[in-house]
Scaffold this motif. Structure first.
Motif, PDB file in Angstrom:
ATOM      1  N   CYS A   1       0.869  -1.307  -0.055  1.00 25.27           N
ATOM      2  CA  CYS A   1      -0.122   0.016   0.080  1.00 25.27           C
ATOM      3  C   CYS A   1       0.740   1.218  -0.037  1.00 25.27           C
ATOM      4  CB  CYS A   1      -0.784  -0.151   1.066  1.00 25.27           C
ATOM      5  SG  CYS A   1      -2.278  -1.130   1.156  1.00 25.27           S
TER       6      CYS A   1
ATOM      7  N   LYS B   1       0.461   4.052  -2.792  1.00 29.80           N
ATOM      8  CA  LYS B   1       0.348   5.424  -2.431  1.00 29.80           C
ATOM      9  C   LYS B   1       1.387   6.332  -3.229  1.00 29.80           C
ATOM     10  CE  LYS B   1      -1.721   8.739  -0.402  1.00 29.80           C
ATOM     11  NZ  LYS B   1      -2.997   8.858  -0.561  1.00 29.80           N
TER      12      LYS B   1
ATOM     13  N   THR C   1      -0.268   9.242  -5.295  1.00 29.04           N
ATOM     14  CA  THR C   1       0.200  10.581  -5.011  1.00 29.04           C
ATOM     15  C   THR C   1       0.765  11.157  -6.230  1.00 29.04           C
ATOM     16  OG1 THR C   1       0.808   9.744  -2.640  1.00 29.04           O
ATOM     17  CG2 THR C   1       1.661  12.093  -3.272  1.00 29.04           C
TER      18      THR C   1
ATOM     19  N   TYR D   1       4.539  10.612   4.717  1.00 29.14           N
ATOM     20  CA  TYR D   1       3.284  10.665   4.373  1.00 29.14           C
ATOM     21  C   TYR D   1       2.529  10.701   5.766  1.00 29.14           C
ATOM     22  CZ  TYR D   1      -1.465   9.374   2.491  1.00 29.14           C
ATOM     23  OH  TYR D   1      -2.726   9.486   2.076  1.00 29.14           O
TER      24      TYR D   1
END
Length: 582
Positions: free
Chosen positions: A107, A111, A115, A159
């Protein structure tokens, strides 16, 4: 028709910490329980609680007593057997398990894709890329496999508390690592986000604080996926749901309730996703969403299932063999990953590596013949599509999803009158195939073959037609026509080599993957990154990053083919070979 209540719970919840080494998976799991079975299931669960929480149970009502937890039962063979008997009982009672499992490190890579490769803030990509989950999964898997642990961990930490400067710095590092370890084209694609890093950072900063930080965790997107999975079953399998109850979640409760209300009141539209029938859409069939605020015996069933799924995936990915007792328990859980659709009982969000390990474990449970490749790819193909952005590492072997390696263009003998391809009778009377067909990668070889094999029984003359990348659709149609009459095709790559016999079906699959790669690349906007035109004086030529990770180049339209391990190398090889560099 029975009405079901759905009780669900989490396992492996580490909030915004995607890199908790002790919790590599996040699981959201539950049971569809017929309302007619609620009492009997509650009684069975109360027996387990009385057995495993005796000190808390004495002198107290069931609602006041402590809960038995999956972590307790999973520690011993006795507990594993008790879970197996419970799941067996629930199955007999008409209950259905349902679960989502997400691999946190994968994940993190996904991401990165969401992003930095968002078409809204990266001009390298077209809007069609937004729904291209095949290519997104491919890129996420490549980043997961090829980036260092340090880069993945650092991005995950950024993040959790993002800023413009920290996102710019980590993106620079990701680009450098991708350029040196994967390919320059993907690095250029990621770098396309740098000019608008301020716009990228702003919503990430805001979401990290939203709903007590829930928007910055895996929990919320996984809850959305789980809700869509439940909604899909309600719509497509006539499952009547009275309510969905989630176990107590004090920290993120406001976010959970807000997300449910958002989809309950959304406009009536849907976003379809490739390789699954599940859509992101308005909730129509879950009338009530509750967060449990007190101990509920039935909620233990969801905890037991979520904990068991997490436990088994940890064992599988660690390469630890399951004991006989664990195998008996796994037989009630893991096969749900490969059951035929409708109902869909699982949503795996896993790397290709973990998917492969999982299906190998299921084959071990059910037997090799029990799980076909078609079942294995119910959520994502076990043999991936040809990559748009392959790893360039000097390995020029064909991609492992490619059954047949063949160069384009192809040259095919076609009838002058009927436009039908040439079928040749097998050389031997007892041949398995009554006839075969031929394909050629050189036009001269095709012409020579026609002259040498001309038969007086032919009812028409034949000519040679050329099929190149723009004619891939016609090639596939031609192979479909072949398949009605034979499954044997001879491919002539060179007049000096023996022709290669292969299956029409396998050849079609290989060329379908070629077509899919080209289509995905150009519709997403990445075509201009992997395919480039060059001009040297009056000579026009092109270079391409092939799916094998090798670069190829040729003078347009159909000059000699040159290969290299970088775009600069293949261009120079062409210039030298064509004597253009003098």
């Amino acid at each position: 028709m029975d009405t079901f209540a759905l009780y669900c719970d989490e396992s492996g919840n580490s909030g915004p910490n995607y890199i908790d080494k002790d919790q590599p998976f996040y699981v959201l799991a539950g049971w569809f329980i017929p309302e007619s079975s609620l009492v009997s299931v509650s009684v069975e669960l109360e027996k387990i609680r009385a057995e495993y929480v005796p000190d808390n149970h004495v002198g107290k009502t069931p609602l006041d007593a402590g809960e038995a937890k999956s972590t307790t039962l999973l520690r011993t063979n006795r507990g594993l057997r008790r879970l197996t008997s419970l799941f067996e009982f629930m199955g007999r009672s008409g209950c259905l398990p349902i679960f989502l499992v997400a691999e946190k490190r994968y994940c993190v890579a996904a991401k990165m894709v969401e992003t930095f490769l968002d078409p809204d803030t990266n001009e390298k990509f077209a809007m069609r890329f937004t729904g291209d989950t095949v290519t997104k999964n491919e890129i996420a898997n490549t980043l997961y496999d090829q980036l260092s642990q340090g880069i993945l961990d650092d991005f995950a930490n950024v993040y959790r508390n993002p800023s413009t400067d920290s996102l710019r710095e980590i993106l620079d590092r990701i680009c450098d690592s991708v350029r040196s370890g994967i390919n320059s084209e993907l690095a250029d694609a990621l770098a396309g986000a740098l000019p608008r890093i301020d716009e990228i950072a702003r919503p990430e900063i805001e979401s990290a604080k939203l709903w007590n930080g829930a928007a910055g965790t895996l929990n919320l997107p996984c809850l959305v996926s789980f809700l869509m999975l439940v909604e899909h079953n309600a719509q497509n399998c006539s499952v009547n749901i009275s309510k969905l109850v989630h176990d107590e979640q004090a920290h993120y409760q406001a976010g959970y309730e807000a997300v449910f209300d958002m989809f309950l009141t959304a406009k009536d539209s849907a976003i379809s996703l490739p390789h699954t029938d599940v859509s992101i859409a308005k909730i129509k069939n879950i009338p009530m969403f509750e967060i449990a605020t007190r101990v509920n015996p039935i909620m233990q069933s969801a905890d037991f299932l979520a904990g068991t799924v997490n436990y088994l995936f940890k064992k599988i990915t660690n390469g630890t063999d399951l004991t006989d007792v664990e195998r008996n328990l796994a037989e009630f859980v893991l096969p749900a990953l490969v059951l035929p659709d409708n109902p869909k009982l699982t949503w795996p969000i896993l790397s290709q590596r973990t998917m492969t390990k999982s299906f190998a474990a299921i084959r071990g449970l059910l037997g090799d013949e029990s799980v076909s490749d078609t079942q294995s790819s119910a959520r994502r193909p076990i043999v991936p599509e040809m990559p748009v952005f392959p790893v360039v590492d000097g390995d020029t072997k064909p991609h492992n999803g490619q059954r047949v390696k063949i160069d384009l263009p192809l040259f095919v003998p076609i009838g002058d009158k009927t436009d039908s391809p040439l079928f040749i009778r097998s050389f031997e009377d007892n041949a398995e195939h009554g006839c075969f067909v031929t394909l050629f990668t050189r036009e001269q070889t095709a012409e020579e073959f026609l002259s040498a094999c001309r038969d007086e029984s032919w009812t028409e003359s034949f000519h040679v037609e050329r099929f190149d990348v723009p004619q891939l659709t016609q090639i596939l149609e031609l192979l479909d026509f072949y398949a009605k009459h034979t499954d044997l095709v001879y491919v002539f790559d060179s007049p000096l080599l023996e022709p290669k016999p292969t299956s029409v079906k396998h050849l079609r699959e290989g060329l379908s993957q070629v077509m899919s790669r080209i289509e995905r690349a150009f519709l997403s906007g990445a075509g201009d990154l992997i395919f480039q035109r060059h001009q040297h004086g009056d000579v026009e030529f092109a270079s391409l990053l092939a799916s094998s990770g090798q670069y190829v180049a040729r003078v347009l339209p159909d000059g000699n083919l040159y290969t290299g391990e970088s775009r600069e190398e293949v261009v120079q090889n062409l210039l030298d070979g064509e004597e253009l560099s003098k």
